[in-house]
Design a protein around this motif. Structure first.
Motif, PDB file in Angstrom:
ATOM      1  N   TYR A  64      32.756  -9.535 -45.363  1.00  0.00           N
ATOM      2  CA  TYR A  64      32.140  -8.355 -44.771  1.00  0.00           C
ATOM      3  C   TYR A  64      30.634  -8.569 -44.672  1.00  0.00           C
ATOM      4  N   SER A  65      30.079  -8.373 -43.498  1.00  0.00           N
ATOM      5  CA  SER A  65      28.620  -8.424 -43.299  1.00  0.00           C
ATOM      6  C   SER A  65      28.010  -9.646 -43.975  1.00  0.00           C
ATOM      7  N   GLY A  87      34.936  -8.538 -41.210  1.00  0.00           N
ATOM      8  CA  GLY A  87      34.261  -7.412 -40.585  1.00  0.00           C
ATOM      9  C   GLY A  87      32.755  -7.607 -40.530  1.00  0.00           C
ATOM     10  N   TYR A  88      32.160  -7.197 -39.418  1.00  0.00           N
ATOM     11  CA  TYR A  88      30.708  -7.258 -39.237  1.00  0.00           C
ATOM     12  C   TYR A  88      30.180  -8.682 -39.431  1.00  0.00           C
ATOM     13  N   CYS A  89      30.901  -9.644 -38.938  1.00  0.00           N
ATOM     14  CA  CYS A  89      30.466 -11.042 -39.015  1.00  0.00           C
ATOM     15  C   CYS A  89      29.682 -11.328 -37.732  1.00  0.00           C
ATOM     16  N   TYR A 111      37.255  -6.725 -37.374  1.00  0.00           N
ATOM     17  CA  TYR A 111      36.610  -5.562 -36.783  1.00  0.00           C
ATOM     18  C   TYR A 111      35.093  -5.735 -36.752  1.00  0.00           C
ATOM     19  N   GLU A 112      34.493  -5.138 -35.740  1.00  0.00           N
ATOM     20  CA  GLU A 112      33.034  -5.154 -35.559  1.00  0.00           C
ATOM     21  C   GLU A 112      32.466  -6.578 -35.575  1.00  0.00           C
ATOM     22  N   LYS A 135      39.612  -4.467 -34.034  1.00  0.00           N
ATOM     23  CA  LYS A 135      38.914  -3.235 -33.657  1.00  0.00           C
ATOM     24  C   LYS A 135      37.439  -3.516 -33.387  1.00  0.00           C
ATOM     25  N   PHE A 136      36.886  -2.813 -32.408  1.00  0.00           N
ATOM     26  CA  PHE A 136      35.455  -2.852 -32.100  1.00  0.00           C
ATOM     27  C   PHE A 136      34.954  -4.286 -31.875  1.00  0.00           C
ATOM     28  N   CYS A 137      35.722  -5.076 -31.158  1.00  0.00           N
ATOM     29  CA  CYS A 137      35.301  -6.428 -30.774  1.00  0.00           C
ATOM     30  C   CYS A 137      35.148  -6.418 -29.258  1.00  0.00           C
TER      31      CYS A 137
END
Length: 317
Positions: A64-65, A87-89, A111-112, A135-137
């Motif tokens: 994550y991030s 996520g958030y990568c 996601y993201e 999601k959110f890509c």
């Protein structure tokens, strides 16, 4: 940190968080015993070196991030990995696989990741994968090809807020799919209706993100044959004004209908909603809520047979 971790030879789980400015590498220090790894808020941490061929015995990996240097993640490095969540990568562009199939993978969630463009162009050969959530890509252009044959045991597919995915892949969706969450995208819905029967599908969620304006839903012939569908969720169709009850009559096993965040929805057209319905739940649909509470003559006859009707979690009937 690397030397400390390396000498913990019985360690099975590591969580690393909050190293915002530390430049470090985990590539050569993870103990052989490690099964679960979570990395959170470590932007400058290097997990995989680009030219490294090392394999890891991880069963679960969550990022994550973190790991801004990571542009491509190869599943070849994790031959027994069961669960992968990213996520958030910030700079991740692709998930790849050069040694198919990956027999261990069961769940994949991304996601993201705003630069993600590809999920294994050759196909995601993971015969035991049961859950795929993306999601959110916004730059992802397509789902993996040949999902119907390469993912025979996929049960849950969640594709939300991915504007670049205009249609489902050739060959159709996996035959054992039970839950599908998708955007109300013209190409996706038309493709779905042309795939024939979805014998196993019990749960369908349709989001309005990125769709063209629609005044009435479902449009005639838009939904495929769904003989086992028990739950339908309609979310954020912001311009929707009318729910077509006649089209929903084709869903002969439908038990739950959830309608959320449809701000302009006010009318119901056609006959009453399916007689099989046990629950109608309406949330953040102010015009429809008013019609239900006031037992409007154009609304109430279509829903009064449903045993449980809830408006914003409060039962009104």
């Amino acid at each position: 940190m690397e030397s400390i971790i390396h000498h913990l030879t019985s360690l099975q789980e590591i969580r690393i968080a909050g190293f915002l400015s530390v430049v470090s590498s985990l590539a050569n220090c993870l103990p052989k015993s490690l099964q679960k790894l979570e990395i959170k808020n470590c932007r400058k941490l290097e997990f995989l070196e680009q030219q490294q061929q090392q394999k890891y015995d991880l069963v679960e990996l969550r990022i994550y991030s973190s790991c801004d240097s990571l542009a491509s993640l190869s599943l070849d490095a994790f031959p027994i990995l069961k669960n992968l969540e990213i996520g958030y990568c910030a700079n991740l562009e692709s998930i790849s696989m050069s040694e198919p199939p990956h027999n261990a993978l069961q769940s994949l969630t991304i996601y993201e990741c705003l630069k993600l463009v590809s999920l294994t162009k050759e196909g995601l050969a993971a015969p035991n994968l049961t859950h795929l959530h993306v999601k959110f890509c916004k730059t992802l252009e397509a789902l993996p090809p040949n999902m119907d044959t390469l993912l025979p045991n996929l049960q849950s597919l969640d594709v939300e807020y991915c504007r670049g995915i205009s249609r489902f892949p050739k060959g159709g969706l996996p035959p054992n799919l039970k839950s599908l969450c998708m955007n109300r995208n013209e190409g996706q819905l038309k493709g779905l209706s042309s795939m024939g029967k979805f014998e196993a599908l019990t749960h369908l969620v349709i989001h309005g993100f990125g769709s063209r304006r629609v005044k009435s839903f479902p449009e005639v012939g838009l939904l495929p044959h769904l003989p086992s569908l028990t739950t339908l969720e309609i979310i954020r169709l912001v311009d929707l004004e009318t729910l077509d009850c006649n089209e929903l009559h084709r869903l002969t096993s439908l038990q739950q209908l959830h309608i959320k965040c449809c701000l302009e929805l006010e009318n119901m057209a056609g006959e009453k909603l399916p007689s099989s319905l046990l629950l109608l739940q309406i949330e953040e649909c102010p015009l429809l809520e008013k019609g239900c509470k006031n037992k409007h003559q154009d609304i109430w006859p279509k829903i009064c047979h449903i045993p449980t009707i809830k408006v914003n979690s409060k039962q009104i009937f």
